[in-house]
Design an enzyme around this catalytic site. Structure first.
Site, PDB file in Angstrom:
ATOM      1  N   HIS A   1      57.624  68.074  22.628  1.00  0.00           N
ATOM      2  CA  HIS A   1      56.179  68.150  22.908  1.00  0.00           C
ATOM      3  C   HIS A   1      56.002  68.740  24.315  1.00  0.00           C
ATOM      4  O   HIS A   1      55.543  68.060  25.239  1.00  0.00           O
ATOM      5  CB  HIS A   1      55.570  66.752  22.798  1.00  0.00           C
TER       6      HIS A   1
ATOM      7  N   CYS B   1      51.080  59.262  26.885  1.00  0.00           N
ATOM      8  CA  CYS B   1      50.560  60.519  26.343  1.00  0.00           C
ATOM      9  C   CYS B   1      49.351  60.294  25.439  1.00  0.00           C
ATOM     10  O   CYS B   1      48.569  61.215  25.219  1.00  0.00           O
ATOM     11  CB  CYS B   1      51.662  61.273  25.609  1.00  0.00           C
TER      12      CYS B   1
ATOM     13  N   ARG C   1      45.497  67.831  30.002  1.00  0.00           N
ATOM     14  CA  ARG C   1      45.917  68.615  28.833  1.00  0.00           C
ATOM     15  C   ARG C   1      45.050  69.877  28.727  1.00  0.00           C
ATOM     16  O   ARG C   1      45.536  70.957  28.405  1.00  0.00           O
ATOM     17  CB  ARG C   1      45.789  67.794  27.531  1.00  0.00           C
TER      18      ARG C   1
ATOM     19  N   ARG D   1      51.275  72.769  15.581  1.00  0.00           N
ATOM     20  CA  ARG D   1      51.804  71.403  15.508  1.00  0.00           C
ATOM     21  C   ARG D   1      52.410  71.247  14.118  1.00  0.00           C
ATOM     22  O   ARG D   1      51.693  71.336  13.113  1.00  0.00           O
ATOM     23  CB  ARG D   1      50.695  70.369  15.740  1.00  0.00           C
TER      24      ARG D   1
ATOM     25  N   GLN E   1      52.625  68.640  26.433  1.00  0.00           N
ATOM     26  CA  GLN E   1      52.322  67.310  26.954  1.00  0.00           C
ATOM     27  C   GLN E   1      52.989  67.097  28.312  1.00  0.00           C
ATOM     28  O   GLN E   1      52.352  66.671  29.282  1.00  0.00           O
ATOM     29  CB  GLN E   1      52.819  66.241  25.966  1.00  0.00           C
TER      30      GLN E   1
HETATM   31  N1   CP Z   1      49.136  63.307  23.326  1.00  0.00           N
HETATM   32  C1   CP Z   1      48.795  64.052  22.254  1.00  0.00           C
HETATM   33  O1   CP Z   1      49.431  65.064  21.932  1.00  0.00           O
HETATM   34  O2   CP Z   1      47.724  63.570  21.580  1.00  0.00           O
HETATM   35  P1   CP Z   1      47.164  64.119  20.186  1.00  0.00           P
HETATM   36  O3   CP Z   1      48.152  63.703  19.126  1.00  0.00           O
HETATM   37  O4   CP Z   1      45.838  63.436  20.042  1.00  0.00           O
HETATM   38  O5   CP Z   1      47.064  65.597  20.264  1.00  0.00           O
HETATM   39  N1  NVA Z   2      55.579  60.601  19.537  1.00  0.00           N
HETATM   40  C1  NVA Z   2      54.215  60.721  19.075  1.00  0.00           C
HETATM   41  C2  NVA Z   2      53.437  61.552  20.030  1.00  0.00           C
HETATM   42  C3  NVA Z   2      51.986  61.717  19.693  1.00  0.00           C
HETATM   43  C4  NVA Z   2      51.255  62.566  20.700  1.00  0.00           C
HETATM   44  C5  NVA Z   2      54.211  61.319  17.678  1.00  0.00           C
HETATM   45  O1  NVA Z   2      54.976  62.262  17.427  1.00  0.00           O
HETATM   46  O2  NVA Z   2      53.451  60.851  16.831  1.00  0.00           O
END
Ligand code: CP
Ligand code: NVA
Length: 306
Positions: A131, A262, A290, A104, A134
């Protein structure tokens, strides 16, 4: 699929995405029946997180453990990367220790660079642009709700962000209808939309949440302020105020329409408490998926079809 990087859906065929969904569904059923497999026995997976995470981090960590593998969780701060070691060196070194790398990252380009120099599969666990894990979990959830991935309509209400972008990439592979409703200035990248359309994707970008919701089988949203955009919070709260999933918007959709998010959610902003807690919400089964999808992804990228 063995050995591939999952950075987005670009270099994946529809068949490969379906294989991930199918494999994950089998893994889920086996796990629920108490017959978990140990397909990652003896394998280690690095989990590098430069940003906060609850679902992605824990589902990968637990998923790897349940498959008999060993997760190695690393924050961006702990690695020498933080002190200036080049990505290309980090990628080549870690590749010699582990069997896959989940990242990430703040910058999508960094994940591309990582993959360029990694000799083991790299999985995008969210960047500023995409993402993909997701949306694979979301497609599993939508399929479980009884939809054919070529026949439903999803309305994405809110920011044209990383999550919206991965929906758009997915629309290039499946024939579901995607309507993104976002305020002017917050559209997803035009090039991404054009590419999905060129692949046959049915993607519309509109300004009206009600227009997007019309005939929708799924209403989907994400936060108005993504990680890294905190300085824009006041402006975004003002601009996005009409882009909320609530009971009124749900009534504009098809009867039986489901609500997905999400997570994490900001109740009272992009979604109301009633909507997230109501009967139409699949938000928590969605979060659970997930876990199952991460297992399917890693099993296929690390161990292949066998
Ligand atoms: N939806 C998602 O990716 O959540 P987190 O940021 O908690 O991993
Ligand atoms: N769009 C959000 C998604 C979090 C899972 C972010 O990037 O913070």
């Amino acid at each position: 699929m063995k050995g591939k990087h999952l950075l987005g859906f670009d270099y994946f065929s529809r068949g490969e995405l379906e294989t991930i969904l199918d494999r994950s569904a089998v893994i889920k059923a086996e796990w629920q029946a108490g017959r978990g497999r140990h397909s990652l026995a003896g394998k280690s997976v690095a989990l590098i997180f430069e940003k906060s995470s609850t679902r992605t981090r824990v589902s990968f960590d637990v998923g790897i453990t349940q498959l008999g593998g060993h997760p190695v969780f690393l924050t961006g701060n702990e690695l020498q990367l933080k002190r200036g070691e080049p990505i290309k060196d980090t990628a080549r070194v870690l590749s010699r220790y582990v069997d896959a790398i989940v990242i990430r990252a703040n910058r999508h380009e960094d994940v591309i660079e990582f993959a360029r120099f990694s000799s083991v599969p790299v999985v995008n666990a969210l960047t500023d642009q995409l993402h993909p894990c997701q949306i694979l979990g979301d497609l599993l959830t939508i399929r479980e709700a009884g939809h054919d991935l070529d026949r439903f309509k999803v309305a994405f209400i809110g920011d044209g962000n990383n999550v919206a972008n991965s929906w758009i990439e997915a629309a290039g592979h499946f024939r579901f209808e995607l309507a993104v409703a976002c305020p002017e200035g917050y559209d997803p990248p035009a090039g991404l939309v054009e590419r999905a359309r060129a692949q046959g994707g049915r993607v519309a970008v509109v300004r009206s949440p009600e227009a997007a919701a019309a005939e929708a089988d799924v209403l989907y949203t994400d936060v108005w302020v993504s990680m890294g955009q905190e300085e824009e919070t006041a402006e975004r709260k003002r601009v996005f105020a009409p882009f909320q999933i609530n009971d009124l918007l749900l009534r504009a959709a098809r009867p039986g329409c489901k609500i997905l998010h999400c997570l994490p959610a900001h109740r009272g902003e992009e979604i109301t408490d009633e909507a997230i807690e109501g009967e139409a919400s699949l938000v928590f089964p969605q979060a659970e998926n997930r876990l199952h999808i991460q297992k399917g992804i890693l099993e296929l990228l690390i161990s292949g079809e066998g």
